[in-house]
Write a protein that holds these residues in place. Structure first.
Motif, mmCIF file in Angstrom:
data_model
loop_
_atom_site.group_PDB
_atom_site.id
_atom_site.type_symbol
_atom_site.label_atom_id
_atom_site.label_comp_id
_atom_site.label_asym_id
_atom_site.label_seq_id
_atom_site.Cartn_x
_atom_site.Cartn_y
_atom_site.Cartn_z
ATOM 1 N N LEU A 1 0.823 -1.213 0.000
ATOM 2 C CA LEU A 1 0.000 0.000 0.000
ATOM 3 C C LEU A 1 0.858 1.264 0.000
ATOM 4 O O LEU A 1 0.563 2.217 -0.725
ATOM 5 C CB LEU A 1 -0.947 -0.004 1.196
ATOM 6 C CG LEU A 1 -2.082 -1.026 1.144
ATOM 7 C CD1 LEU A 1 -2.863 -1.018 2.448
ATOM 8 C CD2 LEU A 1 -2.986 -0.759 -0.042
ATOM 9 N N VAL A 2 1.930 1.257 0.797
ATOM 10 C CA VAL A 2 2.820 2.428 0.831
ATOM 11 C C VAL A 2 3.518 2.602 -0.514
ATOM 12 O O VAL A 2 3.644 3.727 -1.014
ATOM 13 C CB VAL A 2 3.845 2.291 1.979
ATOM 14 C CG1 VAL A 2 4.937 3.336 1.877
ATOM 15 C CG2 VAL A 2 3.145 2.392 3.315
ATOM 16 N N THR A 3 3.948 1.517 -1.121
ATOM 17 C CA THR A 3 4.609 1.586 -2.418
ATOM 18 C C THR A 3 3.648 2.078 -3.501
ATOM 19 O O THR A 3 4.013 2.915 -4.336
ATOM 20 C CB THR A 3 5.172 0.207 -2.806
ATOM 21 O OG1 THR A 3 6.051 -0.227 -1.777
ATOM 22 C CG2 THR A 3 5.917 0.262 -4.119
ATOM 23 N N THR A 4 2.419 1.581 -3.483
ATOM 24 C CA THR A 4 1.424 2.027 -4.451
ATOM 25 C C THR A 4 1.127 3.512 -4.284
ATOM 26 O O THR A 4 1.027 4.252 -5.272
ATOM 27 C CB THR A 4 0.138 1.202 -4.303
ATOM 28 O OG1 THR A 4 0.448 -0.181 -4.466
ATOM 29 C CG2 THR A 4 -0.899 1.610 -5.327
ATOM 30 N N ALA A 5 1.003 3.957 -3.047
ATOM 31 C CA ALA A 5 0.772 5.377 -2.794
ATOM 32 C C ALA A 5 1.957 6.202 -3.291
ATOM 33 O O ALA A 5 1.766 7.285 -3.857
ATOM 34 C CB ALA A 5 0.541 5.615 -1.304
ATOM 35 N N GLY A 6 3.165 5.717 -3.118
ATOM 36 C CA GLY A 6 4.345 6.415 -3.611
ATOM 37 C C GLY A 6 4.372 6.510 -5.126
ATOM 38 O O GLY A 6 4.737 7.543 -5.692
ATOM 39 N N LEU A 7 3.974 5.440 -5.799
ATOM 40 C CA LEU A 7 3.940 5.470 -7.266
ATOM 41 C C LEU A 7 2.883 6.444 -7.781
ATOM 42 O O LEU A 7 3.121 7.184 -8.731
ATOM 43 C CB LEU A 7 3.667 4.062 -7.807
ATOM 44 C CG LEU A 7 4.815 3.072 -7.670
ATOM 45 C CD1 LEU A 7 4.333 1.665 -8.013
ATOM 46 C CD2 LEU A 7 5.965 3.463 -8.564
ATOM 47 N N VAL A 8 1.729 6.448 -7.141
ATOM 48 C CA VAL A 8 0.651 7.337 -7.578
ATOM 49 C C VAL A 8 1.021 8.793 -7.322
ATOM 50 O O VAL A 8 0.823 9.656 -8.189
ATOM 51 C CB VAL A 8 -0.679 6.961 -6.885
ATOM 52 C CG1 VAL A 8 -1.744 8.014 -7.120
ATOM 53 C CG2 VAL A 8 -1.162 5.607 -7.365
ATOM 54 N N THR A 9 1.570 9.090 -6.153
ATOM 55 C CA THR A 9 1.935 10.481 -5.865
ATOM 56 C C THR A 9 3.084 10.966 -6.742
ATOM 57 O O THR A 9 3.154 12.154 -7.048
ATOM 58 C CB THR A 9 2.307 10.678 -4.389
ATOM 59 O OG1 THR A 9 3.362 9.785 -4.044
ATOM 60 C CG2 THR A 9 1.117 10.456 -3.489
#
Length: 61
Positions: A21-29
């Motif tokens: 989830l943290v990695t996905t949020a980082g990619l999206v941001t």
């Protein structure tokens, strides 16, 4: 010897799901904005690398 009770799924997959989830949020941001958000995305994308380094360090002992 008594068989051990199975672990709940959250105990097994909780940390990998949190890292995902943290990695996905980082990619999206990283795709959405520049500036300070880029720094936050770099921090979020470093979490899997730090987790792997931490686990390898623990394993060597």
């Amino acid at each position: 010897m008594k068989p051990r009770a199975p672990l709940p799924l959250l105990a097994i997959f909780g940390i990998p799901i949190a890292i995902a989830l943290v990695t996905t949020a980082g990619l999206v941001t990283a795709l959405l904005d520049d500036g300070l958000v880029d720094a936050l995305s770099w921090a979020a994308l470093s979490v899997p690398i730090l987790a792997a380094a931490w686990s390898w360090r623990k394993r060597e002992r």
